[in-house]
Design a protein around this motif. Structure first.
Motif, mmCIF file in Angstrom:
data_model
loop_
_atom_site.group_PDB
_atom_site.id
_atom_site.type_symbol
_atom_site.label_atom_id
_atom_site.label_comp_id
_atom_site.label_asym_id
_atom_site.label_seq_id
_atom_site.Cartn_x
_atom_site.Cartn_y
_atom_site.Cartn_z
ATOM 1 N N ASP A 1 -1.388 39.284 -3.968
ATOM 2 C CA ASP A 1 -0.632 40.144 -3.063
ATOM 3 C C ASP A 1 0.082 39.335 -1.983
ATOM 4 O O ASP A 1 0.120 39.719 -0.802
ATOM 5 N N GLY A 2 0.619 38.172 -2.393
ATOM 6 C CA GLY A 2 1.388 37.356 -1.472
ATOM 7 C C GLY A 2 0.573 36.466 -0.556
ATOM 8 O O GLY A 2 1.139 35.690 0.226
ATOM 9 N N GLN A 3 -0.742 36.536 -0.615
ATOM 10 C CA GLN A 3 -1.618 35.727 0.228
ATOM 11 C C GLN A 3 -2.135 34.530 -0.564
ATOM 12 O O GLN A 3 -2.709 34.695 -1.643
ATOM 13 N N LEU A 4 -1.950 33.326 -0.022
ATOM 14 C CA LEU A 4 -2.444 32.111 -0.659
ATOM 15 C C LEU A 4 -3.957 32.014 -0.494
ATOM 16 O O LEU A 4 -4.485 32.154 0.610
ATOM 17 N N TYR A 5 -4.660 31.772 -1.607
ATOM 18 C CA TYR A 5 -6.121 31.632 -1.566
ATOM 19 C C TYR A 5 -6.606 30.235 -1.962
ATOM 20 O O TYR A 5 -7.776 29.911 -1.757
ATOM 21 N N ALA A 6 -5.732 29.434 -2.523
ATOM 22 C CA ALA A 6 -6.083 28.060 -2.868
ATOM 23 C C ALA A 6 -4.820 27.217 -2.735
ATOM 24 O O ALA A 6 -3.740 27.656 -3.130
ATOM 25 N N ALA A 7 -4.942 26.038 -2.157
ATOM 26 C CA ALA A 7 -3.787 25.173 -1.940
ATOM 27 C C ALA A 7 -3.722 24.131 -3.050
ATOM 28 O O ALA A 7 -4.731 23.468 -3.347
ATOM 29 N N PRO A 8 -2.557 23.955 -3.673
ATOM 30 C CA PRO A 8 -2.471 23.049 -4.826
ATOM 31 C C PRO A 8 -2.547 21.585 -4.414
ATOM 32 O O PRO A 8 -1.740 21.100 -3.618
ATOM 33 N N PHE A 9 -3.528 20.892 -4.958
ATOM 34 C CA PHE A 9 -3.610 19.443 -4.762
ATOM 35 C C PHE A 9 -2.642 18.748 -5.711
ATOM 36 O O PHE A 9 -1.940 17.828 -5.331
ATOM 37 N N TYR A 10 -2.636 19.162 -6.963
ATOM 38 C CA TYR A 10 -1.537 18.808 -7.855
ATOM 39 C C TYR A 10 -1.330 19.931 -8.853
ATOM 40 O O TYR A 10 -2.225 20.734 -9.107
ATOM 41 N N GLY A 11 -0.112 19.986 -9.392
ATOM 42 C CA GLY A 11 0.227 21.009 -10.370
ATOM 43 C C GLY A 11 0.706 20.367 -11.653
ATOM 44 O O GLY A 11 1.064 19.185 -11.680
ATOM 45 N N ASN B 1 8.708 30.410 -31.157
ATOM 46 C CA ASN B 1 8.594 31.177 -29.922
ATOM 47 C C ASN B 1 8.332 30.214 -28.767
ATOM 48 O O ASN B 1 7.211 29.743 -28.589
ATOM 49 N N PRO B 2 9.354 29.875 -27.988
ATOM 50 C CA PRO B 2 9.159 28.897 -26.907
ATOM 51 C C PRO B 2 8.421 29.447 -25.702
ATOM 52 O O PRO B 2 7.949 28.667 -24.862
ATOM 53 N N VAL B 3 8.296 30.778 -25.570
ATOM 54 C CA VAL B 3 7.635 31.359 -24.398
ATOM 55 C C VAL B 3 6.127 31.121 -24.498
ATOM 56 O O VAL B 3 5.465 31.612 -25.414
ATOM 57 N N GLY B 4 5.593 30.383 -23.548
ATOM 58 C CA GLY B 4 4.159 30.087 -23.569
ATOM 59 C C GLY B 4 3.794 28.845 -24.343
ATOM 60 O O GLY B 4 2.618 28.557 -24.546
ATOM 61 N N ALA B 5 4.805 28.049 -24.773
ATOM 62 C CA ALA B 5 4.514 26.829 -25.514
ATOM 63 C C ALA B 5 4.093 25.689 -24.596
ATOM 64 O O ALA B 5 3.583 24.682 -25.073
ATOM 65 N N ASN B 6 4.331 25.824 -23.314
ATOM 66 C CA ASN B 6 3.840 24.838 -22.339
ATOM 67 C C ASN B 6 3.119 25.576 -21.226
ATOM 68 O O ASN B 6 3.569 26.600 -20.731
ATOM 69 N N TRP B 7 1.943 25.040 -20.875
ATOM 70 C CA TRP B 7 1.083 25.764 -19.952
ATOM 71 C C TRP B 7 1.487 25.567 -18.504
ATOM 72 O O TRP B 7 2.393 24.801 -18.177
ATOM 73 N N LEU B 8 0.794 26.250 -17.610
ATOM 74 C CA LEU B 8 0.992 26.129 -16.169
ATOM 75 C C LEU B 8 -0.366 26.144 -15.502
ATOM 76 O O LEU B 8 -1.170 27.045 -15.733
ATOM 77 N N TRP B 9 -0.602 25.141 -14.662
ATOM 78 C CA TRP B 9 -1.916 25.006 -14.036
ATOM 79 C C TRP B 9 -1.779 24.251 -12.721
ATOM 80 O O TRP B 9 -0.828 23.486 -12.513
ATOM 81 N N ALA B 10 -2.721 24.449 -11.852
ATOM 82 C CA ALA B 10 -2.862 23.635 -10.650
ATOM 83 C C ALA B 10 -4.341 23.426 -10.402
ATOM 84 O O ALA B 10 -5.133 24.376 -10.520
ATOM 85 N N TRP B 11 -4.717 22.204 -10.100
ATOM 86 C CA TRP B 11 -6.035 21.986 -9.526
ATOM 87 C C TRP B 11 -5.864 22.122 -8.024
ATOM 88 O O TRP B 11 -5.117 21.361 -7.393
ATOM 89 N N ALA B 12 -6.520 23.110 -7.467
ATOM 90 C CA ALA B 12 -6.297 23.498 -6.086
ATOM 91 C C ALA B 12 -7.604 23.472 -5.308
ATOM 92 O O ALA B 12 -8.689 23.343 -5.879
ATOM 93 N N MET B 13 -7.486 23.594 -3.986
ATOM 94 C CA MET B 13 -8.643 23.519 -3.100
ATOM 95 C C MET B 13 -8.809 24.851 -2.383
ATOM 96 O O MET B 13 -7.855 25.402 -1.818
ATOM 97 N N ILE C 1 -13.956 23.771 -2.797
ATOM 98 C CA ILE C 1 -14.101 23.728 -4.255
ATOM 99 C C ILE C 1 -12.747 23.558 -4.923
ATOM 100 O O ILE C 1 -11.731 24.019 -4.434
ATOM 101 N N ASN C 2 -12.761 22.863 -6.049
ATOM 102 C CA ASN C 2 -11.600 22.793 -6.934
ATOM 103 C C ASN C 2 -11.608 24.004 -7.850
ATOM 104 O O ASN C 2 -12.577 24.230 -8.596
ATOM 105 N N ILE C 3 -10.555 24.786 -7.803
ATOM 106 C CA ILE C 3 -10.357 25.868 -8.755
ATOM 107 C C ILE C 3 -8.901 25.860 -9.186
ATOM 108 O O ILE C 3 -8.113 25.029 -8.718
ATOM 109 N N GLY C 4 -8.524 26.778 -10.068
ATOM 110 C CA GLY C 4 -7.164 26.805 -10.560
ATOM 111 C C GLY C 4 -6.566 28.193 -10.557
ATOM 112 O O GLY C 4 -7.069 29.116 -9.900
ATOM 113 N N MET C 5 -5.506 28.350 -11.334
ATOM 114 C CA MET C 5 -4.749 29.602 -11.330
ATOM 115 C C MET C 5 -5.483 30.760 -11.993
ATOM 116 O O MET C 5 -5.176 31.913 -11.707
ATOM 117 N N GLN C 6 -6.412 30.471 -12.870
ATOM 118 C CA GLN C 6 -7.163 31.571 -13.471
ATOM 119 C C GLN C 6 -8.065 32.223 -12.435
ATOM 120 O O GLN C 6 -8.175 33.447 -12.373
#
Length: 428
Positions: free
Chosen positions: A123-133, A282-294, A82-87
């Protein structure tokens, strides 16, 4: 149980061909964005080498989120990957909804950009691998800006951005000053809107997880957004998300577009320039962060074959496969996931957006702050956020369309969010 030493791309192909998973079929739910669509063509070589058939289910991102969430939460077993993201990834990993991912040394996990690896781990364990960020940035027609006598700078003020949009706006000739997301969804209009709210000093919740959508900062940000897009955007903006705006931009109808950095891979018009996202102080949070991951839903009967495919599809070798593919090339490789991609000379030559994209990703700030006391930029990393964000998204679309005033939309948003958070037990 997943393979704890998942095979590197070349080794995986040779061993799988020998019969370890040959003949299996994997059903993969993907978002219908360009890089995911390209993967279907590139992966034909994977099937030819391994015998693993790939059944693609390509969905618009809002539909994908709904279907994947429902199927994974209930253990429906409809999908192998499945494709999921950082949320979702850290929360679902902690809940045991998705399998942990452990790849071979040849995968070079340290090459994954820290922002992507951290955002997809628990907790340091990868659960989804980024296809692109991706992060977000301004993509604008420099020829139109120059002709209008305006400029757009890195981290410009929203007032200057609005002035530039007004100057480029020429609807009689089919050109709209600003094309921005308006389609309702927690990852659609709210992704962009939240970055505007952040830049105005607003937040979704206070330190006690109480919604603060009726704040002066939200009011100022949403009035600004509705004014900017209502006056200088294309008609029907409340129905536009990524793919709709990409089409408008490539038809030469947009002066500027503020959206995912990954969009730059698919822009076909000449004279595009890039700038870091604007803010209102306020520049903090003015640009988002996301990855579509597998990711792999927990208990998948095809977990080993799924892990092998994910390792291949998110590897350095996959990037090279796209770069050398006769239909795509180096300007179309998936980006934002690996540091090594940005050092490839062919990619540097083909991707004029690379430096701006990497700067946006590296400057994104998902950590909690005094103003934003939760993890996440364009979302809050709590299980209830998709429900809250979806409810507010409908109200913001109503405000944009003129069906409601900004004040009424925010009041309804606050009421809905408060009810959801109370029911979840955050407070009485």
């Amino acid at each position: 149980m997943l393979m704890r030493n998942a095979l590197c791309a070349a080794t995986a192909l040779s061993l799988i061909t020998a019969g370890s998973v040959s003949g299996e079929t994997l059903t993969i739910a993907i978002v219908n964005n360009g890089h995911m669509i390209n993967m279907q063509k590139v992966a034909e070589a994977y099937t030819a080498e391994t015998g693993v058939e790939l059944n693609w289910v390509s969905l618009e991102e809002g539909v994908l989120r709904e279907q994947v969430t429902s199927d994974t939460a209930t253990g429906g077993g409809q999908y192998d990957i499945i494709n999921i993201g950082m949320q979702e990834a850290p929360i679902w990993g902690a809940a045991g909804w998705i399998e942990p991912l452990n790849f071979s040394a040849g995968y070079d996990l340290d090459d994954i950009l820290p922002a992507m690896r951290n955002g997809l781990s628990h907790d340091g364990q990868l659960y989804a691998a980024p296809f692109y960020g991706e992060s977000s940035m301004v993509m604008y027609r420099k020829d139109l800006a120059d002709a209008a006598g305006v400029s757009i700078s890195d981290n410009d003020s929203w007032d200057n951005v609005k002035a530039a949009a007004a100057a480029m706006h020429d609807p009689e000739n089919g050109i709209y000053g600003a094309c921005l997301r308006g389609k309702p969804g927690w990852g659609d209009n709210m992704a962009f809107i939240t970055t505007v709210v952040n830049s105005f000093g607003g937040a979704w919740f206070d330190a006690d997880h109480r919604p603060v959508l009726d704040s002066p900062e939200w009011n100022a940000a949403i009035n600004f957004y509705v004014d900017l897009l209502g006056n200088y955007g294309p008609p029907g903006s409340e129905g536009n998300s990524f793919n709709e705006i990409l089409a408008l931009y490539n038809e030469g109808k947009c002066g500027m577009w503020i959206d995912a950095t990954i969009a730059a891979s698919f822009l076909e018009v000449d004279g595009v320039a890039y700038a870091q996202s604007p803010n209102a102080g306020n520049p903090v949070g003015a640009n988002w962060l996301w990855a579509w991951a597998m990711a792999i839903p927990a208990g998948s009967p095809n977990a080993d074959a799924s892990a092998a495919f994910i390792e291949w599809a998110t590897s350095k070798d996959y990037v090279k496969a796209v770069g050398n593919h006769p239909e795509f090339g180096w300007g179309s490789v998936p980006t934002g996931q690996r540091a090594s991609t940005y050092a490839i000379p062919e990619f540097q030559a083909a991707a004029g957006f690379a430096a701006a994209e990497l700067a946006a990703i590296e400057s994104a700030a998902p950590g909690a702050t005094d103003l934003k006391p939760y993890v996440g930029v364009q979302f809050a990393a709590i299980p209830e956020f998709p429900e809250v964000g979806s409810a507010v998204a409908q109200e913001m679309a109503a405000a944009l369309s003129g069906a409601k005033s900004v004040e009424d939309a925010l009041a309804a948003s606050q009421k809905a969010a408060d009810a959801i958070m109370k029911e979840a037990g955050y407070y009485d």
